[in-house]
Design a protein around this motif. Structure first.
Motif, short mmCIF file in Angstrom:
data_model
loop_
_atom_site.label_atom_id
_atom_site.label_comp_id
_atom_site.label_asym_id
_atom_site.label_seq_id
_atom_site.Cartn_x
_atom_site.Cartn_y
_atom_site.Cartn_z
N ASP A 182 0.83 -1.21 0.00
CA ASP A 182 0.00 0.00 0.00
C ASP A 182 0.86 1.26 0.00
N GLN A 240 0.22 4.04 -2.92
CA GLN A 240 -0.29 5.38 -2.61
C GLN A 240 0.34 6.50 -3.44
N ARG A 252 -7.02 1.66 -6.86
CA ARG A 252 -7.80 2.55 -6.00
C ARG A 252 -8.60 1.77 -4.96
N ARG A 253 -9.23 0.70 -5.40
CA ARG A 253 -10.03 -0.10 -4.47
C ARG A 253 -9.15 -0.78 -3.41
N HIS A 273 -6.27 0.39 -2.28
CA HIS A 273 -5.84 1.44 -1.35
C HIS A 273 -6.99 1.84 -0.42
N THR A 274 -8.20 1.95 -0.95
CA THR A 274 -9.36 2.30 -0.13
C THR A 274 -9.58 1.22 0.94
N THR A 288 -7.16 1.66 3.75
CA THR A 288 -7.12 2.96 4.41
C THR A 288 -7.75 2.94 5.79
N ASP A 289 -8.98 2.50 5.90
CA ASP A 289 -9.65 2.51 7.21
C ASP A 289 -10.20 1.12 7.50
N HIS A 319 -14.13 -0.51 7.86
CA HIS A 319 -14.55 -1.52 6.88
C HIS A 319 -14.94 -2.80 7.59
#
Length: 179
Positions: free
Chosen positions: A77, A81, A99-100, A102-103, A106-107, A111
């Motif tokens: 990651d 980024q 993108r998915r 990394h998303t 991220t949190d 999730h």
């Protein structure tokens, strides 16, 4: 007066650099970034496939699993980024997977919470009749939620005679029968 003669060649060199060398440098950097995307693509796809296999509403994500994913893919990651912040990502065919991924990284706490809430709600809904008949008496809503919450460690605190043993037995039966 003499310095004018030095400025003209200096300006010519700068103009030559701007018109000739600078575009080649930019193109080389663009190619390097696209190579980074292509190099990372298999790793990102593999990582995202693993994340998707856990983050679905048919699976309760434990804290151990969440932390393991974070640990396994933290370095990947951190490579993805900066790539996402470059203009070249728009040219990359597989940008959505990046993108998915990394998303998802991220949190992870949120999730996990959201995924597990859906899992619990689905289980409570689909197993309602099971919870009514699994033991002599139907399980109440709190007991049902304790049964379908599949965290690594679950602490059930309640007063005497309130159904802790019944909840534990219900959970064991649920794990055997449904999981």
């Amino acid at each position: 007066m003499f310095w004018h003669l030095l400025i003209i060649p200096f300006l010519a060199i700068i103009l030559w650099l701007m018109l000739s060398v600078w575009p080649r440098i930019k193109e080389k950097k663009r190619q390097e970034r696209l190579e980074i995307f292509n190099r990372l693509k298999p790793e990102v796809e593999k990582a995202f496939a693993e994340i998707k296999s856990l983050y679905n509403f048919n699976h309760y994500i434990t804290e151990t699993e969440r932390l393991s994913l974070l640990e396994d893919y933290r370095d990947l990651d951190s490579e993805v980024q900066p790539a996402l912040n470059s203009k070249e990502i728009e040219e990359f065919m597989h940008k959505d997977v990046f993108r998915r991924f990394h998303t998802a990284m991220t949190d992870t706490t949120e999730h996990k919470k959201s995924n597990n809430r859906h899992f619990v709600d689905n289980q409570l809904s689909s197993c309602a009749q099971y919870f009514d008949t699994v033991l002599t008496y139907p399980l109440d809503p709190q007991q049902r939620e304790a049964v379908v919450s599949l965290e690594d460690n679950v602490l059930v605190i309640s007063s005497a005679g309130s159904g802790k043993t019944m909840t534990t037995v219900g959970k064991v039966r649920y794990l055997i029968d449904k999981q």
